[in-house]
Design an enzyme around this catalytic site. Sequence first.
Site, PDB file in Angstrom:
ATOM      1  N   ASP A 140       2.029   5.170   7.435  1.00  0.00           N
ATOM      2  CA  ASP A 140       1.780   3.831   8.298  1.00  0.00           C
ATOM      3  C   ASP A 140       3.019   3.586   8.906  1.00  0.00           C
ATOM      4  O   ASP A 140       2.876   2.243   9.444  1.00  0.00           O
ATOM      5  CB  ASP A 140       0.990   3.003   7.332  1.00  0.00           C
ATOM      6  CG  ASP A 140       1.944   2.492   6.103  1.00  0.00           C
ATOM      7  OD1 ASP A 140       3.356   2.939   5.993  1.00  0.00           O
ATOM      8  OD2 ASP A 140       1.564   1.420   5.462  1.00  0.00           O
ATOM      9  N   TRP A 200       1.453   1.429  -7.328  1.00  0.00           N
ATOM     10  CA  TRP A 200       2.087   1.068  -6.517  1.00  0.00           C
ATOM     11  C   TRP A 200       3.491   0.333  -6.767  1.00  0.00           C
ATOM     12  O   TRP A 200       3.307  -0.388  -7.942  1.00  0.00           O
ATOM     13  CB  TRP A 200       1.403  -0.254  -5.490  1.00  0.00           C
ATOM     14  CG  TRP A 200       2.188  -0.696  -4.694  1.00  0.00           C
ATOM     15  CD1 TRP A 200       2.277  -0.295  -3.267  1.00  0.00           C
ATOM     16  CD2 TRP A 200       3.361  -1.831  -4.575  1.00  0.00           C
ATOM     17  NE1 TRP A 200       3.349  -1.182  -2.604  1.00  0.00           N
ATOM     18  CE2 TRP A 200       3.693  -1.877  -3.427  1.00  0.00           C
ATOM     19  CE3 TRP A 200       3.430  -2.662  -5.627  1.00  0.00           C
ATOM     20  CZ2 TRP A 200       4.714  -3.274  -2.944  1.00  0.00           C
ATOM     21  CZ3 TRP A 200       4.479  -3.941  -5.239  1.00  0.00           C
ATOM     22  CH2 TRP A 200       5.108  -4.192  -4.111  1.00  0.00           C
ATOM     23  N   GLU A 240       8.772   3.275  -7.462  1.00  0.00           N
ATOM     24  CA  GLU A 240       9.628   4.580  -7.358  1.00  0.00           C
ATOM     25  C   GLU A 240      10.695   4.584  -6.134  1.00  0.00           C
ATOM     26  O   GLU A 240      11.770   5.247  -6.258  1.00  0.00           O
ATOM     27  CB  GLU A 240       8.600   5.581  -6.826  1.00  0.00           C
ATOM     28  CG  GLU A 240       8.137   5.353  -5.449  1.00  0.00           C
ATOM     29  CD  GLU A 240       6.932   4.394  -5.142  1.00  0.00           C
ATOM     30  OE1 GLU A 240       6.443   4.147  -4.134  1.00  0.00           O
ATOM     31  OE2 GLU A 240       6.501   3.832  -6.311  1.00  0.00           O
ATOM     32  N   ASP A 241      10.668   3.496  -5.257  1.00  0.00           N
ATOM     33  CA  ASP A 241      11.587   3.349  -4.282  1.00  0.00           C
ATOM     34  C   ASP A 241      13.178   3.144  -5.011  1.00  0.00           C
ATOM     35  O   ASP A 241      14.330   3.370  -4.648  1.00  0.00           O
ATOM     36  CB  ASP A 241      11.374   2.442  -3.281  1.00  0.00           C
ATOM     37  CG  ASP A 241      10.425   3.111  -2.282  1.00  0.00           C
ATOM     38  OD1 ASP A 241      10.122   4.017  -2.198  1.00  0.00           O
ATOM     39  OD2 ASP A 241       9.403   2.223  -1.474  1.00  0.00           O
ATOM     40  N   MET A 266       4.420  -1.124  11.376  1.00  0.00           N
ATOM     41  CA  MET A 266       3.739  -0.802  10.139  1.00  0.00           C
ATOM     42  C   MET A 266       2.258  -1.112  10.743  1.00  0.00           C
ATOM     43  O   MET A 266       1.802  -2.052  11.129  1.00  0.00           O
ATOM     44  CB  MET A 266       4.045  -1.494   8.977  1.00  0.00           C
ATOM     45  CG  MET A 266       3.101  -1.274   7.879  1.00  0.00           C
ATOM     46  SD  MET A 266       3.319  -2.200   6.378  1.00  0.00           S
ATOM     47  CE  MET A 266       4.972  -1.279   5.824  1.00  0.00           C
ATOM     48  N   HIS A 297      -2.783  -2.930   6.927  1.00  0.00           N
ATOM     49  CA  HIS A 297      -3.993  -2.257   6.272  1.00  0.00           C
ATOM     50  C   HIS A 297      -3.991  -2.823   4.852  1.00  0.00           C
ATOM     51  O   HIS A 297      -3.047  -3.646   4.264  1.00  0.00           O
ATOM     52  CB  HIS A 297      -3.646  -0.746   5.969  1.00  0.00           C
ATOM     53  CG  HIS A 297      -2.755  -0.403   5.118  1.00  0.00           C
ATOM     54  ND1 HIS A 297      -2.498  -0.240   3.856  1.00  0.00           N
ATOM     55  CD2 HIS A 297      -1.269  -0.017   5.747  1.00  0.00           C
ATOM     56  CE1 HIS A 297      -1.210   0.181   3.394  1.00  0.00           C
ATOM     57  NE2 HIS A 297      -0.476   0.194   4.528  1.00  0.00           N
TER      58      HIS A 297
END
Length: 374
Positions: free
Chosen positions: A225, A285, A288-289, A315, A318
């Site tokens: 996105d 969600w 991980e980043d 972006m 959504h």
Amino acid sequence: MRDSTNFSAVQQICTLVVVLSFVHIAFISIYYLRNVDISVSFLQFQQEQPSVPDQTERTSSSSSRGAAAELGTPDPSVTVTPAPVEKLSALNKSAPPTDAKLDRCPDPPPALVGPLRIEFSDPVSMDTIRAENPNLREGGRYKPKDCIALQKVAIIIPFRNRDEHLKFWLYYLHPILQRQQLDYGVYVINQDGELTFNRAKLFNIGYVEALKDYDYECFIFSDVDLIPMDDHNIYKCSSQPRHLSVAVDKFGFSLPYTQIFGGVSALTKEQYLHINGFSNNYWGWGGEDDDIYKRLAFKEMSISRPDSIVGRYRMIVHHRDEKNEPNPESFNNLMRTLQTMNKDGANSLVYQIVRVEKDQLYTKVTVDVGKPAY
């Protein structure tokens, strides 16, 4: 009287023989001199002619070659080899170019246009995108025809149920990547089933699957996105891990926090392996980043970024997908990154391939990633 007559006849015959002998010698001398001139002219003509593509060259010692030329017979010690490719291509103007004769692509690429207008109001079709990108090869592969790309780049997109977003990504990114003169391939790593989404594990799978196709040097890990707003934001790797999506419109075109390494990021093969890739244990969600940033920090690697003008992104708005709820284990996982990073990542990756689809615009790899342990 008879003797005198006989002597006169013999004398005449001798004279005739002498004359005929001189005539014969003259003819032989003329013939010989003419042949010498012809031979010399022929040798000079042969030396002056350029090599012809469909002929062969003989390679041997100079003494053998000279002897063969003088005798006019083949030399058994001579090796016959095809004419060099360079000569063939130089004389055959229609021959397609090869990488061996091309220069490296210029840096920066000359066809970049700068800031781009990115809109998501009008839908786009896959057929339109294919028609507008005729130079793509099967699997979403491309390489410039007139120069050697500076890097071989695999772009990896974690995916599930985002078909409309993928259309916009392909519509905008393929022209950008081609103007950037990259030797690239697009890999859409689709998580099969409806269990909890695992973005980081899909990145690991994309790394492995891309290397089955080609010897990629650089890996762009990108959300589906996010669309760059300036084609000077080159999708390639640098000497340090690179964070590309610096200024996203969702965050007011500014960096949310300095430790971020999400959205769109770039790692070389060596950088990826040095941190053992991404963690496989972030289900749902978030987290991980931050984990990947900590891995880089623990390995004493700094992050490079474009400026906030070149690094702008839009972006696609959504709602968060189902089965991608916030990860309840994120905080605990982050507290253990240093202890787990050497055994949780590329070296512990387990998955199953469901199917592989090769479209003109991308390679789609559908995989079973398993399920969380908790």
